[in-house]
Design an enzyme around this catalytic site. Structure first.
Site, PDB file in Angstrom:
ATOM      1  CB  ALA A 141      19.062   1.834  -5.041  1.00 49.93           C
ATOM      2  N   GLY A 150      14.593  -3.251   2.189  1.00 50.22           N
ATOM      3  CA  GLY A 150      14.504  -2.042   1.069  1.00 50.22           C
ATOM      4  C   GLY A 150      15.549  -0.973   1.385  1.00 50.22           C
ATOM      5  CG  ASN A 151      17.297   0.975  -1.470  1.00 47.84           C
ATOM      6  OD1 ASN A 151      16.814   1.905  -2.174  1.00 47.84           O
ATOM      7  ND2 ASN A 151      17.467  -0.143  -2.083  1.00 47.84           N
ATOM      8  NE  ARG A 152      16.299   6.252   5.031  1.00 47.55           N
ATOM      9  CZ  ARG A 152      15.338   6.142   5.739  1.00 47.55           C
ATOM     10  NH1 ARG A 152      14.006   6.448   5.409  1.00 47.55           N
ATOM     11  NH2 ARG A 152      15.549   5.800   6.968  1.00 47.55           N
TER      12      ARG A 152
END
Ligand code: C5P
Length: 419
Positions: free
Chosen positions: A274, A208-210
């Site tokens: 994102a 995942g990402n932030r």
């Protein structure tokens, strides 16, 4: 139209002043900049500290008016706002407003303002019905002052009657109606992607990402405020579903793509998510065990086979059937922002790129503000048109983008030659 909305809230004396604290919070959530003046009476009911904390701005009171005068002055206080709201508006302040009396900071600012004023009266029912108050209201109405409430209900003194301040949500709705102005996206549909994607490695782990989803959600809300029918396709975020917007929750890029394709046809697509570029080629159906994962491999690290995810922005841009009239992508860059975003505009085949400066100096990561350049593809395949926007709250970026969208595809705008 200006990007960030600025509101001057005057809190006069009355038990309803505590409701104004909630109003400040709701306004801030919507990206409105709120400056507050507390009258002497208002300060008896709520403290300058609570007001300033919620508004994230110093609260102006008569106590500090000398300093305030040298720092900002009552003229600037009233002029540097798009709208002045008096909530609660006591019988006393209405009388002063109606008669042009300026004997404290609040009434001086009210007399000095050239901006629209909304009042939310709150007082005892007999004071509300008194001929003097009726006269003052009639005068204020003639002067063009707008009014929300009061409503009938239980009053603080144990009486029941008209005089209760309108609920903060009702005042908020009046403020939003004022700010919304024309419904420039009415009758149009928009698809917005937001948040990160989570690509499973096994049932409990993911790539995942932030991304917080703040910017995408704000764009969906801003388009809806201008009257668009919005479908928000969101990866996992902590952001609440925006009110009145169809929100489809997805986990992975593949799910996001399929939800986006299901939402077609739309007039506008804004890809603010994102999206993870990669996913595990074969997610394990069972939780990977440390021992099993490394068995036979000595101390070698566990290898994860990755495959590329579909590019949603490029897919939507490349559609021949049901291509949205306007496809907008995002580009987060730490250097050569405009140059790299220009390359992305061509590579993705979209119409606009909102380029984000995410260099450490910009404070974008984890922050509430964004520094943005809007790149608009030139129809003749020349260099894109570039608008440099000043650092603004993510909600203000969203409002400004929605207004640009409305100018490009709104009912009053010409059909693009290429569609
Ligand atoms: O290539 P990059 O990830 O920098 O591109 C960013 C833009 O492309 C964003 O608008 C993002 O939403 C979109 N994107 C997408 N699908 C992907 C990767 C990026 O829609 N798989």
């Amino acid at each position: 139209m200006s990007d960030e909305k600025r509101l001057l809230l005057i809190i006069s004396g009355g038990i309803a002043a505590y409701k104004s604290l909630y109003l400040i919070r709701r306004l801030r959530e919507r990206g409105v900049r709120v400056r507050c003046i507390l009258t002497k009476g208002g300060a008896e009911f709520v403290t300058a500290l609570s007001v300033a904390t919620l508004a994230q701005e110093k609260a102006y009171t008569d106590l500090f008016s000398l300093t305030d005068e040298s720092e900002i002055g009552h003229i600037r206080l009233s002029r540097e706002a798009d709208l002045v709201v008096v909530a609660p508006a006591s019988a006393d302040i209405l009388a002063k407003m109606a008669n042009g009396i300026a004997d404290d900071l609040a009434t001086t600012a009210l007399l000095a303002t050239d901006k629209p004023v909304i009042i939310a009266p709150a007082m005892n029912t007999r004071m509300w019905q008194h001929p003097a108050t009726r006269r003052n209201l009639a005068r204020l109405e003639t002067d063009g002052v707008l009014r929300v409430g009061p409503v009938a209900g239980a009053l603080a003194e144990g009486e029941v009657g008209e005089g209760r301040m309108a609920e903060p949500d009702e005042i908020l709705a009046a403020i939003e109606r004022f700010f919304r102005g024309a419904q420039t996206l009415a009758g149009l549909t928009a698809l917005v992607t937001s948040g990160p994607t989570h690509e499973p490695i096994d049932p409990v782990r993911f790539i995942g990402n932030r991304s917080s989803g703040k910017q995408g959600h704000a764009i969906a809300a801003a388009c809806a405020r201008l009257g668009a029918g919005v479908t928000l396709v969101s990866g996992p975020t902590a952001e609440p579903d925006p009110e009145g917007i169809e929100t489809i929750h997805v986990e992975t890029a593949q799910e996001m793509l399929s939800a986006c394709l299901d939402a077609l046809p739309v007039d506008v697509a804004v890809c603010a998510a994102a999206v993870s570029d990669w996913r595990a080629a074969e997610p394990s159906p069972k939780k990977l065990k440390k021992a099993r994962a490394s068995r036979g491999a000595g101390n070698r690290p566990l290898a994860l086979d990755l495959v590329e995810n579909p590019d949603i922005l490029a897919t939507l841009s490349a559609r021949t059937a049901q291509r949205p009239r306007l496809v907008i992508g995002f580009a987060a860059e730490t250097e050569n922002v405009v140059e790299f975003a220009t390359e992305k505009l061509a590579a993705k085949g979209c119409d606009w790129i909102v380029a984000n400066d995410v260099s450490p100096e910009s404070g974008t990561f984890g922050g509430e503000t964004n520094t943005v350049h809007l790149l608009i593809k030139d129809g003749k395949a020349g260099a894109p048109l570039v608008e440099d926007w000043p650092p603004s709250a993510k909600s203000a970026v969203a409002s400004r983008l929605a207004e640009c969208i409305a100018r490009a595809v709104g009912p009053a705008s010409p059909e693009p030659a290429s569609s």
